[in-house]
Design a protein around this motif. Structure first.
Motif, PDB file in Angstrom:
ATOM      1  N   ASP A 142       4.107   1.906   2.275  1.00  0.00           N
ATOM      2  CA  ASP A 142       4.731   0.685   2.776  1.00  0.00           C
ATOM      3  C   ASP A 142       6.201   0.636   2.373  1.00  0.00           C
ATOM      4  O   ASP A 142       6.629   1.291   1.418  1.00  0.00           O
ATOM      5  CB  ASP A 142       4.012  -0.561   2.240  1.00  0.00           C
ATOM      6  CG  ASP A 142       2.700  -0.831   2.960  1.00  0.00           C
ATOM      7  OD1 ASP A 142       2.411  -0.166   3.970  1.00  0.00           O
ATOM      8  OD2 ASP A 142       1.954  -1.703   2.490  1.00  0.00           O
ATOM      9  N   GLY A 174       2.578   4.078  -4.082  1.00  0.00           N
ATOM     10  CA  GLY A 174       1.309   3.725  -4.716  1.00  0.00           C
ATOM     11  C   GLY A 174       1.457   3.493  -6.203  1.00  0.00           C
ATOM     12  O   GLY A 174       0.615   2.855  -6.822  1.00  0.00           O
ATOM     13  N   ASP A 203       0.860  -1.172   0.000  1.00  0.00           N
ATOM     14  CA  ASP A 203       0.000   0.000   0.000  1.00  0.00           C
ATOM     15  C   ASP A 203       0.901   1.228   0.000  1.00  0.00           C
ATOM     16  O   ASP A 203       2.080   1.147   0.378  1.00  0.00           O
ATOM     17  CB  ASP A 203      -0.890   0.020   1.248  1.00  0.00           C
ATOM     18  CG  ASP A 203      -1.921  -1.106   1.247  1.00  0.00           C
ATOM     19  OD1 ASP A 203      -2.486  -1.394   0.175  1.00  0.00           O
ATOM     20  OD2 ASP A 203      -2.136  -1.697   2.322  1.00  0.00           O
ATOM     21  N   CYS A 204       0.344   2.368  -0.370  1.00  0.00           N
ATOM     22  CA  CYS A 204       1.103   3.610  -0.372  1.00  0.00           C
ATOM     23  C   CYS A 204       1.740   3.831   0.994  1.00  0.00           C
ATOM     24  O   CYS A 204       1.079   3.728   2.025  1.00  0.00           O
ATOM     25  CB  CYS A 204       0.189   4.775  -0.738  1.00  0.00           C
ATOM     26  SG  CYS A 204       1.075   6.331  -0.881  1.00  0.00           S
TER      27      CYS A 204
END
Length: 142
Positions: A81, A98, A78-79
């Motif tokens: 991470d 992302g 996910d954005c």
């Protein structure tokens, strides 16, 4: 939650310093900002050269840092991470925005990887790293 764009903008001009502001510490500092965890706490300040960093990660970066990260492993990031990715046979720590991975590359190079393409931007500056974001900003403007 920490803002990745603001973090990149704040840190892009910081000078490279092994064990303090390098490719792995840059991602570890993001972890502190985002999750209030420090996956590099055992390594901070324990090395000051590339040779010393390579000795610490001799088993591989992923094998070295994975036990230090108390986050659940995901099949898709996910954005915001983090991950360890491989570039030309070298493992590097990275942050997913992302759409592509952001990473700091040794020394004084900052780039992001989009598919098979890397966008490269030099890290500038010779100022020391501050102890707080406010000090970092002050050093950048001096």
């Amino acid at each position: 939650m920490a803002d990745l764009g603001a973090y990149v903008d704040r840190t892009i001009d910081l000078p490279w310093r092994w064990g303090q502001q390098d490719c792995t510490m840059w991602v570890a500092d993001w972890c502190l900002a985002r999750w209030n965890i420090d996956p590099a706490h055992r390594f901070r300040g324990t090395y000051s050269t590339e040779l010393e960093a390579r000795a610490i990660t001799a088993r591989g970066l992923a094998a070295t840092v994975t036990p230090e990260i108390p986050l659940r492993r995901k099949s898709q990031p996910d954005c915001g991470d983090i991950g360890v990715i491989e570039i030309n046979g070298h493992e590097v720590a990275a942050i997913w925005d992302g759409a592509h991975w952001h990473l700091s590359f040794s020394p004084e190079m900052f780039f992001s990887l989009v598919g098979g393409n890397a966008r490269v931007r030099p890290m500038k500056g010779t100022a020391p790293r501050g102890q707080t974001p406010a000090e970092d900003e002050r050093f950048k403007s001096d």
